[in-house]
Every structure is written in C-alpha cells, then in structure tokens.
Design a protein around this motif. Structure first.
Motif, PDB file in Angstrom:
ATOM      1  N   GLU A  19       0.820  -1.216   0.000  1.00  0.00           N
ATOM      2  CA  GLU A  19       0.000   0.000   0.000  1.00  0.00           C
ATOM      3  C   GLU A  19       0.853   1.264   0.000  1.00  0.00           C
ATOM      4  OE1 GLU A  19      -2.802  -0.934  -0.730  1.00  0.00           O
ATOM      5  OE2 GLU A  19      -2.791  -2.952   0.092  1.00  0.00           O
ATOM      6  N   ALA A  20       2.160   1.106   0.214  1.00  0.00           N
ATOM      7  CA  ALA A  20       3.090   2.224   0.043  1.00  0.00           C
ATOM      8  C   ALA A  20       3.826   2.093  -1.296  1.00  0.00           C
ATOM      9  CB  ALA A  20       4.095   2.266   1.191  1.00  0.00           C
ATOM     10  N   GLY A  21       3.376   1.141  -2.123  1.00  0.00           N
ATOM     11  CA  GLY A  21       3.985   0.936  -3.430  1.00  0.00           C
ATOM     12  C   GLY A  21       5.193   0.027  -3.421  1.00  0.00           C
ATOM     13  N   ALA A  22       5.522  -0.568  -2.258  1.00  0.00           N
ATOM     14  CA  ALA A  22       6.768  -1.317  -2.117  1.00  0.00           C
ATOM     15  C   ALA A  22       6.749  -2.638  -2.884  1.00  0.00           C
ATOM     16  CB  ALA A  22       7.053  -1.588  -0.645  1.00  0.00           C
ATOM     17  N   LYS A  23       7.935  -3.075  -3.265  1.00  0.00           N
ATOM     18  CA  LYS A  23       8.088  -4.404  -3.865  1.00  0.00           C
ATOM     19  C   LYS A  23       7.930  -5.468  -2.792  1.00  0.00           C
ATOM     20  CE  LYS A  23       9.146  -7.216  -7.281  1.00  0.00           C
ATOM     21  NZ  LYS A  23       8.147  -7.416  -8.365  1.00  0.00           N
ATOM     22  N   ASN A  24       8.462  -5.176  -1.621  1.00  0.00           N
ATOM     23  CA  ASN A  24       8.342  -6.111  -0.499  1.00  0.00           C
ATOM     24  C   ASN A  24       8.608  -5.384   0.811  1.00  0.00           C
ATOM     25  OD1 ASN A  24      11.267  -5.960  -1.130  1.00  0.00           O
ATOM     26  ND2 ASN A  24      11.472  -7.500   0.476  1.00  0.00           N
ATOM     27  N   GLY A  25       8.202  -6.021   1.890  1.00  0.00           N
ATOM     28  CA  GLY A  25       8.560  -5.572   3.229  1.00  0.00           C
ATOM     29  C   GLY A  25       9.275  -6.729   3.901  1.00  0.00           C
ATOM     30  N   ILE A  26      10.188  -6.435   4.813  1.00  0.00           N
ATOM     31  CA  ILE A  26      10.939  -7.528   5.432  1.00  0.00           C
ATOM     32  C   ILE A  26      11.435  -7.136   6.824  1.00  0.00           C
ATOM     33  CG2 ILE A  26      13.176  -6.893   4.421  1.00  0.00           C
ATOM     34  CD1 ILE A  26      13.586  -9.964   3.945  1.00  0.00           C
ATOM     35  N   PHE A  27      11.368  -8.096   7.742  1.00  0.00           N
ATOM     36  CA  PHE A  27      11.865  -7.929   9.103  1.00  0.00           C
ATOM     37  C   PHE A  27      13.057  -8.849   9.323  1.00  0.00           C
ATOM     38  CE2 PHE A  27       7.867  -5.908  10.030  1.00  0.00           C
ATOM     39  CZ  PHE A  27       8.102  -5.120  11.159  1.00  0.00           C
ATOM     40  N   PRO A  28      13.970  -8.466  10.203  1.00  0.00           N
ATOM     41  CA  PRO A  28      15.067  -9.369  10.568  1.00  0.00           C
ATOM     42  C   PRO A  28      14.543 -10.575  11.329  1.00  0.00           C
ATOM     43  CG  PRO A  28      15.058  -7.452  12.013  1.00  0.00           C
ATOM     44  CD  PRO A  28      14.037  -7.183  10.944  1.00  0.00           C
ATOM     45  N   VAL A  29      15.284 -11.645  11.271  1.00  0.00           N
ATOM     46  CA  VAL A  29      14.915 -12.866  12.000  1.00  0.00           C
ATOM     47  C   VAL A  29      15.520 -12.789  13.403  1.00  0.00           C
ATOM     48  CG1 VAL A  29      15.105 -15.383  12.060  1.00  0.00           C
ATOM     49  CG2 VAL A  29      14.795 -14.195   9.875  1.00  0.00           C
ATOM     50  N   ASP A  30      14.649 -12.672  14.407  1.00  0.00           N
ATOM     51  CA  ASP A  30      15.126 -12.605  15.788  1.00  0.00           C
ATOM     52  C   ASP A  30      14.597 -13.805  16.567  1.00  0.00           C
ATOM     53  OD1 ASP A  30      12.458 -12.015  16.189  1.00  0.00           O
ATOM     54  OD2 ASP A  30      12.781  -9.973  16.919  1.00  0.00           O
ATOM     55  N   GLU A  31      14.718 -13.768  17.881  1.00  0.00           N
ATOM     56  CA  GLU A  31      14.298 -14.910  18.694  1.00  0.00           C
ATOM     57  C   GLU A  31      12.797 -15.194  18.574  1.00  0.00           C
ATOM     58  OE1 GLU A  31      16.287 -17.096  20.157  1.00  0.00           O
ATOM     59  OE2 GLU A  31      17.855 -15.923  19.183  1.00  0.00           O
ATOM     60  N   LYS A  32      11.997 -14.133  18.460  1.00  0.00           N
ATOM     61  CA  LYS A  32      10.559 -14.337  18.296  1.00  0.00           C
ATOM     62  C   LYS A  32      10.252 -15.071  16.991  1.00  0.00           C
ATOM     63  CE  LYS A  32       8.495 -10.625  21.066  1.00  0.00           C
ATOM     64  NZ  LYS A  32       7.678  -9.382  21.044  1.00  0.00           N
ATOM     65  N   THR A  33      10.969 -14.694  15.932  1.00  0.00           N
ATOM     66  CA  THR A  33      10.765 -15.348  14.643  1.00  0.00           C
ATOM     67  C   THR A  33      11.158 -16.813  14.719  1.00  0.00           C
ATOM     68  OG1 THR A  33      11.635 -13.257  13.750  1.00  0.00           O
ATOM     69  CG2 THR A  33      11.037 -14.971  12.169  1.00  0.00           C
ATOM     70  N   LYS A  34      12.309 -17.063  15.333  1.00  0.00           N
ATOM     71  CA  LYS A  34      12.788 -18.446  15.446  1.00  0.00           C
ATOM     72  C   LYS A  34      11.820 -19.294  16.264  1.00  0.00           C
ATOM     73  CE  LYS A  34      17.650 -17.029  15.151  1.00  0.00           C
ATOM     74  NZ  LYS A  34      18.911 -16.836  15.920  1.00  0.00           N
ATOM     75  N   GLU A  35      11.309 -18.714  17.340  1.00  0.00           N
ATOM     76  CA  GLU A  35      10.358 -19.437  18.185  1.00  0.00           C
ATOM     77  C   GLU A  35       9.083 -19.754  17.396  1.00  0.00           C
ATOM     78  OE1 GLU A  35       7.853 -18.808  22.357  1.00  0.00           O
ATOM     79  OE2 GLU A  35       9.445 -17.401  21.810  1.00  0.00           O
ATOM     80  N   TYR A  36       8.626 -18.787  16.594  1.00  0.00           N
ATOM     81  CA  TYR A  36       7.425 -18.999  15.779  1.00  0.00           C
ATOM     82  C   TYR A  36       7.637 -20.117  14.759  1.00  0.00           C
ATOM     83  CZ  TYR A  36       3.590 -17.993  12.520  1.00  0.00           C
ATOM     84  OH  TYR A  36       2.484 -18.102  11.699  1.00  0.00           O
ATOM     85  N   MET A  37       8.818 -20.164  14.169  1.00  0.00           N
ATOM     86  CA  MET A  37       9.086 -21.147  13.121  1.00  0.00           C
ATOM     87  C   MET A  37       9.432 -22.526  13.668  1.00  0.00           C
ATOM     88  SD  MET A  37      11.178 -18.996  10.188  1.00  0.00           S
ATOM     89  CE  MET A  37      12.540 -18.551  11.273  1.00  0.00           C
ATOM     90  N   GLU A  38       9.869 -22.603  14.910  1.00  0.00           N
ATOM     91  CA  GLU A  38      10.311 -23.867  15.507  1.00  0.00           C
ATOM     92  C   GLU A  38       9.229 -24.932  15.423  1.00  0.00           C
ATOM     93  OE1 GLU A  38      12.857 -26.516  17.202  1.00  0.00           O
ATOM     94  OE2 GLU A  38      13.378 -24.439  16.751  1.00  0.00           O
ATOM     95  N   GLY A  39       9.540 -26.041  14.775  1.00  0.00           N
ATOM     96  CA  GLY A  39       8.612 -27.150  14.659  1.00  0.00           C
ATOM     97  C   GLY A  39       7.446 -26.913  13.721  1.00  0.00           C
TER      98      GLY A  39
END
Length: 419
Positions: free
Chosen positions: A220-240
């Motif tokens: 909605e801002a015209g971007a090609k993509n948005g992206i966040f760094p992978v931190d502990e919360k991301t790793k915990e979410y992806m685990e298993g």
C-alpha cells in the motif's frame, strides 16, 4: 558496498555472489502461490504456453479464499478449475473448504513459508511473508503460470528504505497503527518498487502478528516487499512449524539504503485511514464525529489470533450499538477453532456480531458485507479505494482491531482507551 536482507536473498536464489539495485536477475523460487481468483487465469496461461508439468508439486500453494464457500456460479467455476488443476498435478498445498484460510494468514501458520525463502504469489499482499525474513512479492497470473512450470522468476533488484524502529507500542495500538502511520508519512507511492526493511531495537517489542500485518500493507506504500530481521521471536514462531530449514540473512553493516526513517513506536497513536486512500490518515480521536454503519474485523491484514483477542477484550460482555452491523472473520480454520474453544465466538454473538467462516469476503467487495450507497464502514482490511467494499458512494475507514471494536460499541469512529 554491502547488501540488504532482500538483496542477499535474491543473490542467493540467483546463484550470484552479489546483486545491486536495478539489476535484472532470474531467481529460483521456493513457493509459488495463487488463489481462487488468480489461479484460473494462471492455469489458462499455463496450458496456452504448452506446459504439461509443474516444477515441484510441493512448492506450489493454491488457496481458495476470496469467494469460498462459493458465492455464485462464476465463483464455483473458478474453484472447480483450481481443484482440477491441483488434483491433476498432485499439488501438496491445496486448501479448500474445511481446511481453508485466508492465504496470507494460512501459509505462515501452516509452515509453508519460512525465513530465507524467495516467494511469488498472484496476489498483491504476498509481501506479508517478509515478516518471517523471506523475500515475498505479488505478481500477475502469467508470472504465476511461468513460476509453476519452471520454478523461476525474473526480478529487478529493488533499492531499499530502512525503517529504524525504537521504543514500544502503547497498549491500545498494534502493527496496523504502525503501518498506517508510515503510509500516512510517505504516501501510497513513497516506497515505489523499493524494499521496506524494518530494523532497530523496537522490532523485538513487536509480535509476529504485528509484523505480518506491517509487511502485508507494504504494497500500500507501493513497495516491492517488506521484510523484518529474524530474531528470537521469529525463530520461536518457526520452531517445529516450517517444512523447510530456515535460512537466516542479515543486512551488511555497510548496506546501502536510499533513506532511513526513524519511527518511535512509543509515539504511535490509534490511526485511521480515511477514504479513499490508505495514505489519508488521521488520529482516531479526531474522527469521533463520523457515524458508521458497519464494522469488519478480519482479512489477511487483521484476522489473526491477536486481532481476535483485541476484539474479544473490547466486545466481551457488551453490546454493539443499535443499527451497527459487525462482521468478524477469523482468518483460518485453526484461528476459528481457537476462538470457539476460548468462548470468543459466543461472546461475539452475545455482543451482536456475526462470525464467519474464513474468507476474504467483504474486503474486496466480494460478499458477506457489501456496502450500499452512502454507507460507512470501519474495517481492519488493507484498502479503502473508491468502491472497494461495495457501492462507489460508500466509504471505508481502515483501522486496527482495537479501533474497529471500540467503534462497534459507539456507532462512531472511536479511539479505544484502556479502562
């Protein structure tokens, strides 16, 4: 000069040591996504080009979500085309009635997308998956067809804008208020074909649901993509959860950004995008004179569990204002089941709301919440263009689940305040 997260992912998938903004590359794909509107067009193009096999049945996802359960004969025919194609090519990730969900909530939940992926989807909000540290972008149905057949896609490497986040959000705000604030600052073309890269110590205070919401509206801002760094919360979410091993990329210290924009999360206010553009933002407290007819809480932007929790927190034990239609749409079957088990659905019904099976439904003016001329709706969806949710003389106000639920109780746009 170093590379950004996005540039590193694209370089890796193009088999290159380095890429620079503006460079044209041919990159391998981890996931190719389509829905019940875009997949039939892609299937026709697939056949027209003479393709007979998909590149990998496990790397294609087809989600029936826009008009499902089917609203009319045309929708039924579109879904039939998707079903037949998925069956004939043994597509692993095919989601229909009974196990469906809104695609951009469903794929992260089911572990279909993961960190380091390169993903295309024939839906503009595919950029959602950047919340998990993936490069994900929307494409047309022709590109989807080529991607399904070859597992490759052409890209022009985007330049990047860095958003440096500090502080922590107030308790009555969510990721929706962050992205609406940003779009209000830079405009709907403020990041045109750029990568919106979020960083800073404030990232750790944002939940995964907040990040998914923020990346969802990068387009909605015209971007090609948005992206966040992978931190502990991301790793915990992806685990298993994820079916592939995550690959974590970090921006180089000397990565080049077109600009850096500092965002103090502590200063974010409950924000509303007024008709008819997401950039037309104002603090919710300045709009308390606007009487509304309908509230929609759901969509690929705000139909996740934290959004349901916000709605429950505000609506439980109360009644929606007389004459206000409130539609609540959990984004996936898993979220819907949890809402049932927690008692949320009963509370929503007792409050005077209707609860729907997972669907995009009213967001794109599809069904289950179409607006008549002159009607106004507060919605947790992502677009409020002219006629987006119905009649061209209707109005859509974009807001967070907190603001939407609070507005349902008063019948006017209302800023939620903690008791």
């Amino acid at each position: 000069m170093g590379m950004t997260m996005t540039q590193k992912i694209l370089a890796a998938h193009a088999g290159l040591d380095k890429v620079v903004p503006g460079q044209l590359i041919n990159a391998s794909l981890d996931i190719v996504l389509g829905n019940d509107i875009t997949t039939p067009v892609a299937v026709n193009e697939f056949k027209k080009a003479g393709f007979t096999e998909v590149f990998d049945k496990d790397r294609i996802a087809i989600v029936l979500d826009h008009f499902v359960p089917n609203k009319d004969i045309k929708a039924a025919e579109q879904s039939k085309t998707c079903r037949e194609f998925a069956c004939s090519h043994c597509v692993s990730h095919f989601y229909d009635v009974g196990k469906m969900g809104i695609e951009h909530a469903l794929l992260p939940e089911q572990g279909v997308v993961t960190a380091g992926d390169c993903i295309i989807g024939a839906d503009s909000h595919t950029c959602t998956y950047g919340a998990l540290g993936a490069f994900a972008t929307g494409v047309g149905s022709t590109d989807m067809a080529a991607g399904m057949a070859t597992g490759m896609a052409w890209f022009k490497v985007p330049a990047a804008i860095k958003f440096n986040l500090t502080g922590k959000l107030p308790s009555n705000c969510s990721g929706k208020d962050v992205i609406l604030t940003i779009i209000g600052m830079i405009g709907v073309d403020g990041a045109l074909y750029k990568s919106m890269e979020f960083s800073g110590e404030g990232v750790s205070s944002l939940s995964i649901d907040d990040r998914l919401c923020i990346c969802n509206m990068a387009i909605e801002a015209g971007a090609k993509n948005g992206i966040f760094p992978v931190d502990e919360k991301t790793k915990e979410y992806m685990e298993g959860r994820c079916e592939r091993t995550p690959v974590i990329y970090e921006a180089d210290e000397d990565a080049e950004y077109e600009k850096t924009i500092d965002i103090d999360l502590c200063s974010i206010l409950p924000t509303v995008a007024c008709p008819h553009l997401p950039e037309n933002t104002k603090p919710a407290k300045e709009l308390s004179h606007i009487k509304i007819d309908q509230v929609v809480i759901g969509s690929c932007t705000n139909g996740r569990m934290e959004d349901m929790e916000a709605a429950y927190k505000i609506l439980n034990g109360k009644k929606v204002a007389d004459g206000i239609r409130v539609i609540i749409i959990p984004a996936t079957m898993q979220i819907m089941r949890e809402c049932i088990e927690r008692g949320y659905v009963t509370a929503f019904m007792d409050a005077g709301a209707v609860v729907s099976t997972p669907t995009c439904g009213p967001c794109l003016g599809g069904y289950m919440g179409i607006l008549a001329a002159g009607e106004k709706c507060v919605a947790t969806t992502n677009r409020n263009f002219v006629g987006r949710m119905g009649h061209v003389e209707s109005e859509v106000y974009l807001a967070s689940p907190y603001t939407a639920a609070a507005s349902a109780l008063t019948g006017y746009i209302t800023e939620y305040k903690e008791a």
